[in-house]
Write a protein that holds these residues in place. Structure first.
Motif, PDB file in Angstrom:
ATOM      1  N   HIS A  63      -3.341 -12.761   3.696  1.00 29.79           N
ATOM      2  CA  HIS A  63      -2.743 -13.190   5.124  1.00 29.79           C
ATOM      3  C   HIS A  63      -2.996 -14.608   5.363  1.00 29.79           C
ATOM      4  O   HIS A  63      -4.268 -14.752   5.640  1.00 29.79           O
ATOM      5  CB  HIS A  63      -3.209 -12.085   5.980  1.00 29.79           C
ATOM      6  N   GLN A  64      -2.124 -15.246   5.164  1.00 26.54           N
ATOM      7  CA  GLN A  64      -2.177 -16.650   5.350  1.00 26.54           C
ATOM      8  C   GLN A  64      -2.957 -17.126   6.600  1.00 26.54           C
ATOM      9  O   GLN A  64      -2.535 -16.717   7.910  1.00 26.54           O
ATOM     10  CB  GLN A  64      -0.749 -17.354   5.484  1.00 26.54           C
ATOM     11  N   LEU A 112     -10.686  -4.333  11.382  1.00 23.49           N
ATOM     12  CA  LEU A 112      -9.546  -4.929  10.345  1.00 23.49           C
ATOM     13  C   LEU A 112      -8.650  -3.484  10.090  1.00 23.49           C
ATOM     14  O   LEU A 112      -7.514  -3.637  10.317  1.00 23.49           O
ATOM     15  CB  LEU A 112     -10.285  -5.009   9.068  1.00 23.49           C
ATOM     16  N   ASP A 113      -9.073  -2.624   9.389  1.00 22.95           N
ATOM     17  CA  ASP A 113      -8.060  -1.383   8.829  1.00 22.95           C
ATOM     18  C   ASP A 113      -7.636  -0.699  10.355  1.00 22.95           C
ATOM     19  O   ASP A 113      -8.580  -0.051  10.855  1.00 22.95           O
ATOM     20  CB  ASP A 113      -8.874  -0.652   7.931  1.00 22.95           C
ATOM     21  N   ARG A 147      -3.584  -1.685  -4.296  1.00 17.29           N
ATOM     22  CA  ARG A 147      -2.599  -1.763  -3.044  1.00 17.29           C
ATOM     23  C   ARG A 147      -3.092  -2.738  -2.093  1.00 17.29           C
ATOM     24  O   ARG A 147      -2.177  -3.056  -1.225  1.00 17.29           O
ATOM     25  CB  ARG A 147      -2.297  -0.717  -2.651  1.00 17.29           C
ATOM     26  N   TRP A 148      -4.099  -3.328  -2.158  1.00 18.95           N
ATOM     27  CA  TRP A 148      -4.524  -4.217  -1.165  1.00 18.95           C
ATOM     28  C   TRP A 148      -3.542  -5.518  -0.984  1.00 18.95           C
ATOM     29  O   TRP A 148      -3.346  -5.848   0.366  1.00 18.95           O
ATOM     30  CB  TRP A 148      -6.021  -4.987  -1.394  1.00 18.95           C
ATOM     31  N   SER A 149      -2.846  -5.976  -1.959  1.00 23.67           N
ATOM     32  CA  SER A 149      -1.929  -7.186  -1.927  1.00 23.67           C
ATOM     33  C   SER A 149      -0.774  -6.527  -1.098  1.00 23.67           C
ATOM     34  O   SER A 149       0.230  -7.628  -0.629  1.00 23.67           O
ATOM     35  CB  SER A 149      -1.486  -7.598  -3.170  1.00 23.67           C
ATOM     36  N   ASN A 150      -0.401  -5.248  -0.847  1.00 23.15           N
ATOM     37  CA  ASN A 150       0.939  -4.782  -0.395  1.00 23.15           C
ATOM     38  C   ASN A 150       0.710  -4.120   1.095  1.00 23.15           C
ATOM     39  O   ASN A 150       1.515  -3.844   1.834  1.00 23.15           O
ATOM     40  CB  ASN A 150       1.336  -3.838  -0.954  1.00 23.15           C
ATOM     41  N   ILE A 151      -0.573  -4.509   1.717  1.00 23.64           N
ATOM     42  CA  ILE A 151      -1.065  -4.006   3.287  1.00 23.64           C
ATOM     43  C   ILE A 151      -0.432  -4.974   4.113  1.00 23.64           C
ATOM     44  O   ILE A 151      -0.436  -6.148   4.129  1.00 23.64           O
ATOM     45  CB  ILE A 151      -2.605  -3.978   3.339  1.00 23.64           C
ATOM     46  N   ASN A 158     -14.569  -6.509   0.056  1.00 25.09           N
ATOM     47  CA  ASN A 158     -13.267  -5.929   0.328  1.00 25.09           C
ATOM     48  C   ASN A 158     -12.241  -6.481   1.522  1.00 25.09           C
ATOM     49  O   ASN A 158     -11.346  -6.735   1.420  1.00 25.09           O
ATOM     50  CB  ASN A 158     -13.462  -4.379   0.476  1.00 25.09           C
ATOM     51  N   ILE A 159     -13.017  -6.644   2.490  1.00 29.45           N
ATOM     52  CA  ILE A 159     -12.598  -7.356   3.694  1.00 29.45           C
ATOM     53  C   ILE A 159     -11.858  -8.969   3.222  1.00 29.45           C
ATOM     54  O   ILE A 159     -10.909  -9.091   3.555  1.00 29.45           O
ATOM     55  CB  ILE A 159     -13.660  -7.547   4.777  1.00 29.45           C
ATOM     56  N   GLU A 160     -12.894  -9.513   2.449  1.00 25.49           N
ATOM     57  CA  GLU A 160     -12.219 -10.943   2.192  1.00 25.49           C
ATOM     58  C   GLU A 160     -11.226 -10.904   1.183  1.00 25.49           C
ATOM     59  O   GLU A 160     -10.162 -11.543   1.354  1.00 25.49           O
ATOM     60  CB  GLU A 160     -13.459 -11.842   1.754  1.00 25.49           C
ATOM     61  N   THR A 161     -11.042  -9.772   0.530  1.00 26.46           N
ATOM     62  CA  THR A 161     -10.108  -9.475  -0.483  1.00 26.46           C
ATOM     63  C   THR A 161      -8.809  -9.457   0.220  1.00 26.46           C
ATOM     64  O   THR A 161      -7.517  -9.837   0.005  1.00 26.46           O
ATOM     65  CB  THR A 161     -10.187  -8.521  -1.595  1.00 26.46           C
TER      66      THR A 161
END
Length: 387
Positions: A130-131, A18-19, A88-92, A122-125
């Protein structure tokens, strides 16, 4: 349409990290550590990034605590910075090619899974922003669901177990050395997409090393090929950049005999981390001259061994004078190829550059690309006065 590539190995499942592979987390990590370390009189400069890429959160925290002599335990430091990451996750942003790959494999019914050293929650969040991502994966395994994270192969073997598939039939796509090591230890095929610059030579154990997900050819692995290449070029989501020319007919131009128009990278740090090094093309508006076809490199210019990533547009026109300081607006519409690691001779570099020019010139005659010549962004106020 992409060119047919020789089959490397027939696979039936794709396991993605993922990251750094699907998500552009590098900037987030730097931002958080810059803020966190200031509290201890330290400055994060990114030079230690290679030590934490692909590590579990606890392992990464341990590296930072030790290297920067933070007066906390690794657990205490991790507890302190975790909320900063969560904010910040929502902005990645998704890395270029990530949505394209996920949608392509899903539309063809290919089994996909996620395997990350991050905790499952964390992964699921992260993917919830991302649609279509969450429902695209048949299995998601986090680092907290196994006894040891990558480079231990356990996480990949757990994915194969949950999918009921033989590990040898899986293709792993990873950005880090721990991830590649884990994938090979699980006896899977591995494609490395290094997230750190100038690191490709370290991934010798990978079955293939590519510059970005844009350069992945699934047909090499017996998977359905992408059908979105047009005239040898990949259309991309259009993006705009601009500013004064800091070097017109600069060092590279003098040697190569082409009018590159270097732009300052100041203010474009996010863009430079988001877009992979490579050769792109589109249209250029030069304030005192007009609008021209353009082919552009983003990267380190391997022949000159640049230490900083540069933006070097080549305006496809015969100029007789320099254009220092002029305002340049670019509309980038397509991707040609990755940056080549090195060239044996200057002549081979020049030949490749002129090949890029021919590809771009021909493609920009197609309606798919030619329509962007009328993009209002190209017409700066000064340029409009000259038209």
């Amino acid at each position: 349409m992409s060119l047919v590539k020789p089959l490397k190995k027939l696979v039936s499942c794709v396991i993605l990290d993922l990251d750094g592979t699907l998500l552009n987390t590098d900037g987030i990590v730097s931002d958080v550590l810059k803020v966190a370390l200031v509290n201890y009189g330290k400055q994060w400069d990114g030079r230690e990034t290679h030590k934490i890429v692909g590590k579990t959160p606890v392992e990464a925290a341990a590296v930072v605590v030790e290297d920067y002599e933070i007066p906390l335990t690794k657990e205490e430091f991790l507890t302190q910075i975790t909320p900063m990451f969560s904010e910040r996750w929502s902005n990645i942003k998704a890395l270029p090619g990530a949505n394209r790959l996920i949608n392509h494999l899903k539309s063809h019914g290919v089994l996909m899974a996620l395997a990350s050293n991050s905790p499952k929650s964390n992964i699921e969040t992260k993917i919830s922003y991302h649609q279509g991502w969450k429902e695209s994966f048949f299995a998601i395994v986090g680092g907290d669901e196994v006894t040891a994270g990558k480079p231990n192969p356990e996480i990949f073997l757990e994915v194969a177990k949950r999918l009921g598939i033989n590990p040898s039939n899986c293709l792993v796509i990873e950005d880090s050395l721990p991830g590649v090591t884990a994938g090979k230890a699980a006896e899977m095929e591995v494609v490395a997409v290094p997230s750190l610059p100038k690191q490709s030579h370290l991934f010798t154990s990978a079955d293939e090393v590519i510059n970005s997900l844009l350069d992945l050819h699934p047909e090499k692995w017996g998977l359905p090929a992408f059908q979105d290449w047009v005239a040898g070029i990949l259309p991309i989501e259009t993006w705009h950049i601009g500013g004064p020319v800091v070097r017109g007919f600069g060092r590279g131009s003098k040697v190569l005999g082409i009018p590159t128009a270097n732009l300052s990278t100041t203010g474009y740090s996010d863009l430079l981390t988001e877009y992979p090094s490579g050769v792109y093309f589109g249209w250029a508006g030069l304030s005192n001259h007009g609008i021209y076809k353009m082919v552009m490199s983003i990267g380190w210019n391997p022949y000159f061994n640049n230490t900083e990533k540069t933006i070097e547009p080549w305006l496809l026109h015969d100029f007789s004078e320099d254009f220092y300081g002029e305002e340049l607006h670019l509309v980038i519409v397509g991707y040609i190829r990755p940056e080549v690691a090195n060239f044996s001779t200057l002549e081979s570099l020049i030949a490749k550059i002129h090949e890029d020019r021919r590809v771009a010139e021909n493609a920009l005659e197609l309606p798919l690309y030619s329509k962007y010549r009328d993009d209002p962004y190209l017409k700066s106020p000064l340029l409009q006065n000259n038209l």
